[in-house]
Design a protein around this motif. Sequence first.
Motif, short mmCIF file in Angstrom:
data_model
loop_
_atom_site.label_atom_id
_atom_site.label_comp_id
_atom_site.label_asym_id
_atom_site.label_seq_id
_atom_site.Cartn_x
_atom_site.Cartn_y
_atom_site.Cartn_z
N PRO A 157 0.82 -1.21 0.00
CA PRO A 157 0.00 0.00 0.00
C PRO A 157 0.85 1.26 0.00
O PRO A 157 2.03 1.26 0.39
N TYR A 158 0.21 2.39 -0.40
CA TYR A 158 0.94 3.64 -0.59
C TYR A 158 1.57 4.16 0.68
O TYR A 158 2.49 4.97 0.65
N VAL A 415 1.15 12.06 14.96
CA VAL A 415 -0.14 11.64 15.51
C VAL A 415 0.03 11.05 16.91
O VAL A 415 -0.78 11.30 17.81
N GLY A 416 1.11 10.29 17.14
CA GLY A 416 1.36 9.75 18.48
C GLY A 416 1.65 10.84 19.49
O GLY A 416 1.15 10.82 20.63
N TRP A 580 -3.36 6.77 9.93
CA TRP A 580 -4.31 6.41 10.98
C TRP A 580 -4.51 4.89 11.05
O TRP A 580 -4.69 4.33 12.14
N ALA A 581 -4.48 4.23 9.89
CA ALA A 581 -4.64 2.77 9.89
C ALA A 581 -3.48 2.11 10.64
O ALA A 581 -3.69 1.20 11.46
N ASN A 587 -2.23 0.51 18.29
CA ASN A 587 -2.98 0.57 19.54
C ASN A 587 -3.78 -0.69 19.80
O ASN A 587 -3.97 -1.08 20.96
N VAL A 588 -4.27 -1.35 18.75
CA VAL A 588 -4.93 -2.63 18.94
C VAL A 588 -3.96 -3.65 19.55
O VAL A 588 -4.29 -4.38 20.49
N ILE A 589 -2.74 -3.68 19.03
CA ILE A 589 -1.71 -4.56 19.59
C ILE A 589 -1.47 -4.22 21.06
O ILE A 589 -1.35 -5.10 21.92
N GLY A 590 -1.40 -2.91 21.35
CA GLY A 590 -1.16 -2.48 22.73
C GLY A 590 -2.26 -2.92 23.68
O GLY A 590 -1.99 -3.43 24.77
#
Length: 629
Positions: A157-158, A415-416, A580-581, A587-590
């Motif tokens: 992906p880009y 973003v973080g 964002w993806a 964050n899902v992993i976290g």
Amino acid sequence: MLHQFARQFGQKLIRKRLLEPIDESERPVAHLNILNLVILGVGRMLRGAMYLVAGAVAKHIAGPATIISFLVAALFSMFSGFCYAEFGAWVPRSGSAYLYSYVTMGQLYAFVIGWNRILPLGIGTASLARASSYIFDSLIGNHISQALQETFSLHLPYSLATYADFFALGLVLLMTGLLVLGAPESILVTKISIGSNLLVLIFIIITGFIKGDLHNWRLTEQDYKLNTSESRDIYGLGGLGLLGSGGFAPFGVEGILQGAATCFYYFFGVDAVATKGVEALNPHRSIPWSIAITIFICFLAYSGVSAALTLMVPYHLIQPHDPLPQAILHSWWLPARYFVAIGTLCALICRLYNAMFRMPPLIYTMAEDGLLFRVLTRIHVRTGTHVMAIMSAGNLTGLMALLFTFTNLVDLVSVGTLLVYSLVAFSVLVLRYQPDQNFSKNENTGEDIGAPGLAEHPLDSEPEARNSNILKRLWFPPSTTPTRKSGQIVYGCASLLVHLMIILSLILVQWSSQAFSADSGYTPVAVLLLLLIIGVTVIIWRQPQNPIPLYFKVPALPVFPLVTIFVNIYLMMQITSGTWAIFGIWNVIGFLIYFGYGIRHSLEENNEQQTPASTFQTLDKNTPTAKSS
């Protein structure tokens, strides 16, 4: 049973950490004046190869108005820095946002901040490695990138790089190996990095104003037709891909704000000053002034480079992967190209070495607290280094440097960082309206057992007067000092405001794409949300504040932290969907790690299992049995 289980689970999420008491001999001595703090802040904040981001932002996002983007980023970085300074003032220790949030806000809050601090630290280091690769590649005629493009081309992906950068990976692994072997953080390396940065910056700015042309800030459609030439973007640094409307701000206000979100990366590091309150002389004065001066100096440097770059070459002709050397060639000053490239490369490698020291301590601390896997606390027998924390940090950083482009890494850092700064501002807003709390173990005596302690969240307290008029309590609080109820009101209102601001930011981003047209259907919704935000803000303003003396407090509460939160959220909305993806996956992993491991293995969980015995001993500490034991 279900209600009891939910309550116990909620209490686990808000468990707070008590500070260990320290001897007076171990307390840090205040010795840092404003000059010391400014040097510390500039050394942490001044980035090498800042012209890489300036070039990408100028070409695809903001044009010459990149200067304004840096100004917006600098202004609201200062706001976040002031909030950070008060946050640190609540906890009488030198530390990080992770420690401060664990002590004041609770475990889950601390994990979110710590986990999202690991991301900017790791990716910030990866961006240095990737930038070093770009600069070195440009010096040798782009042979490395061409060879890797042909051999290790990535059809992904880009948001990912077009090729795997093994040169950047090699740099990260080399620095990781040096850390495992016990190489110390060097003041000499820091001085070389700062010196190289300053020399290159001064040279670039002087060159830009000598060789620049003001016409490049007043370009027209005819200039585009005469000068636009196709260029091969092997680094995948593409953005909007349009030339804009010409002039100083070809992409308008939307481009300036989107550029500010990316430029925010270059003011990452304000916490280096904000967390030095216990070591600063006259911190109520030196901390805010040092933050303001540090950000102002860095803004002058970054805006000067942006101005020089866009004056030397039309923004639409900039090569994002190598903008300044290319711009200098465009101005027919060949020897300067090598001076800039070599000086920048030296500064980047020195900074990369020092940056590798920052993520492992945070990983080690979180693992030691039980929020990350205990295996990460292993120490090398011979060198005494945190070998597993260092290797995990190095592997994460190396993977990011291998697969992501420089500008994608910068967006992830932005973003973080914006999220962490928003959480810090939220904490400051909430804490100022809470009743007194104990932060140290030596304060948590038997007399306080029946009182609301650190493990109790304001939302968990019982209502003080169920039959009282709610609206009257909101507008006319019965007490002049904070109570559990008033703290609960502020926490609930602040949480509601964050959700309203997120919705308003999403609407404004969509509305800006329509040039803020008055005929748009977004107008009544935006006005309604704004009125709601003002009303809830007034409710918070009416609540009593904690009169606790702190060495620094942000002014104009509650407006100041709320404006900081809103601007940070709005800038986060300017980040691309691909970024964002990736941030969402992180964050899902976290959360999987926290809810699958950390919540059951944290030190606070183990301490609570010993609560009955310790409480009995505390209550009976004056009995002969307790003394004899």
